[in-house]
Scaffold this motif. Structure first.
Motif, short mmCIF file in Angstrom:
data_model
loop_
_atom_site.label_atom_id
_atom_site.label_comp_id
_atom_site.label_asym_id
_atom_site.label_seq_id
_atom_site.Cartn_x
_atom_site.Cartn_y
_atom_site.Cartn_z
N UNK A 270 0.82 -1.21 0.00
CA UNK A 270 0.00 0.00 0.00
C UNK A 270 0.85 1.26 0.00
N UNK A 271 1.96 1.26 0.72
CA UNK A 271 2.82 2.45 0.75
C UNK A 271 3.35 2.78 -0.64
N UNK A 272 3.86 1.76 -1.35
CA UNK A 272 4.41 2.02 -2.68
C UNK A 272 3.31 2.37 -3.68
N UNK A 273 2.15 1.75 -3.54
CA UNK A 273 1.04 2.11 -4.41
C UNK A 273 0.67 3.57 -4.24
N UNK A 274 0.81 4.07 -3.02
CA UNK A 274 0.46 5.46 -2.73
C UNK A 274 1.57 6.42 -3.14
#
Length: 484
Positions: A270-274
């Motif tokens: 989720x962090x990298x997607x964001x």
């Protein structure tokens, strides 16, 4: 094989029902066939200098109120799917509101047109709130992997439906769009009726968890940025409106495809997607803000790409949060949707009010820089700290259920299957013993019940799980342990 076929059938039907909802949203709020209907009534709803469509503002406001009401209901009455009248009410209100905002004003006396239009805007907000919360609950209950696949498929199907509706004659298109909520909730009801009712112990569990503050803050930020962009990009020349709307649909479809690739193929968390995708695109969209058409129209599409991408991220987070914290999916989804809609409403009104003070390209350039700076601050201080503390920042949505399954016991798998297939307390006891390979004689002795009673329970269990033998039941449990 039969189990996999059933899951694929469920996914297809859910995607079709959810696609009907998305097609309705795009046709009503991104098609000039609908928001042009209220152009002559703007002075009755907003200020004479407002650039926002009355349908957007009134529908969004009533949407916020309705989601807040559903949130309160979901806190004590859950799942919402057990309230069988809700889908019917959602479909009826949305369909009626769509007709009142499009066809009816032309069929009534001029002095009554504004009243009918205002009523339609309110009804669409209340009805669509019910529809989206119900779909959010259903998809989140199925887990993040199922949700992502269904959401992406629905976007593509919805875009195809939007293209077909756009070429219909105006009146036929408006009637067809009004029927979409009925189609959506019809499929939802059919899917719900295929499942037995939940046992009493799983019904109406009072939520005692705290408000998911990190989730709410993130949703508020993105909702506000969307409202701000919509308000600031509203003054587009008539010749560019159709192009803007078409580019927005293309951007939404592209975002869904990009999310599927990055989450399934590259398995980003989720962090990298964001950080690596959503936030840079949101900031890039605001870079186009001070520019003239057609670049400003392109900027809207760039922003829409980033926003829709992160909207998918948020939905996947809701599924993860509901599963990890054992919370009612409707309660989690309603909090996220409420925050997004409040942010959109506040951002739209702030932008609309601020347009009167933004004189010249220099002022717009300063505002664009301020928004980009705010996006950077949020990404550095809000997302990183909050996601680390809540534990969902490092989660890969397509692997979440497999991760949960790594340490999953036989009891965990049986409990999950019991809930999903609505087994009663006694059926669950029998089911767990069957999953361990016990025969009827052992079950009779262990549970102190008669052989005929055990036969009756076994028959009900096989029917609900769609299996025909104890070996198939054991295989199903092993599959549940392996796949989550």
């Amino acid at each position: 094989m039969e189990i996999h076929e059933r899951r694929r059938r469920w996914l297809t039907l859910d995607a079709l029902g959810f696609a009907a909802h998305w097609a309705w949203i795009w046709c009503v709020f991104w098609s000039n066939r609908f928001y042009d209907e209220g152009a002559a009534l703007e002075s009755l709803v907003l200020s004479p200098v407002s650039m926002l469509e009355p349908l957007w503002v009134l529908s969004l406001f009533s949407n916020v109120v309705a989601i807040a009401a559903l949130l309160l209901v979901a806190r004590v009455r859950n799942p919402l799917s057990e309230l069988r009248s809700l889908p019917v009410e959602g479909a009826a209100l949305t369909a009626l509101g769509t007709l009142c905002a499009s066809l009816v004003p032309d069929l009534v006396r001029p002095e009554a047109a504004s009243t009918v239009y205002l009523m339609g805007a309110v009804l669409t907000g209340v009805g669509s709130a019910t529809v989206v919360v119900l779909w959010g609950e259903r998809l989140a209950e199925c887990g993040p992997r199922y949700l992502v696949r269904c959401f992406v498929a629905a976007i593509f199907l919805g875009a195809a439906a939007y293209g077909l509706l756009a070429v219909l004659p105006p009146m036929a298109s408006q009637v067809a769009v009004a029927a979409l909520p009925v189609v959506s909730m019809g499929i939802y009801l059919d899917q719900t009726r295929r499942r037995p009712r939940l046992p009493q112990q799983y019904l109406n569990v009072r939520v005692r968890a705290r408000i998911p503050v990190p989730l709410v803050l993130v949703a508020l930020f993105f909702g506000f940025s969307f409202g701000l962009m919509k308000g600031l990009m509203a003054p587009v020349g008539p010749s560019w409106i159709a192009v803007r709307d078409a580019l927005n649909i293309v951007a939404i479809v592209a975002a869904a495809g990009a999310f599927y690739v990055t989450s399934v193929v590259y398995r980003m968390d989720f962090d990298h997607l964001t950080y690596q995708v959503a936030l840079p695109l949101v900031a890039a969209g605001f870079l186009f803000l001070p520019l003239r058409e057609p670049l400003s129209v392109v900027g809207t599409a760039v922003y829409q790409f980033g926003y829709q991408y992160f909207y998918l991220v948020l939905w996947a987070i809701w599924a993860v949060l509901a599963a990890r914290e054992n919370l009612p999916a409707a309660w989690v989804c309603a909090w996220g949707l409420l925050a997004i809609q409040i942010g959109q409403l506040a951002g739209s009104l702030a932008a609309d009010l601020g347009l009167g003070f933004l004189v010249g390209d220099g002022a717009l350039a300063m505002l664009s820089a301020a928004v980009i700076f705010a996006t950077l601050i949020v990404s550095l201080f809000v997302f990183s700290g909050r996601s680390a503390s809540t534990g969902w920042g490092s989660v890969r949505p397509m692997e979440e259920e497999a991760r949960a399954a790594e340490g999953r016991t036989l009891e965990d798998a049986c409990d999950a299957l019991s809930r999903r297939n609505r087994l009663t307390v006694r059926e669950t006891d029998v089911f767990c013993l069957l999953a361990r390979g016990r025969n009827r004689a052992f079950i009779c002795k262990e549970l102190v019940i008669g052989d005929e009673t055990v036969k009756s329970h076994v028959k009900a269990i096989y029917r609900k799980l769609n299996v025909h033998s104890q070996q198939e039941l054991i295989n199903l449990v092993e599959e549940e342990r392996a796949e989550g």
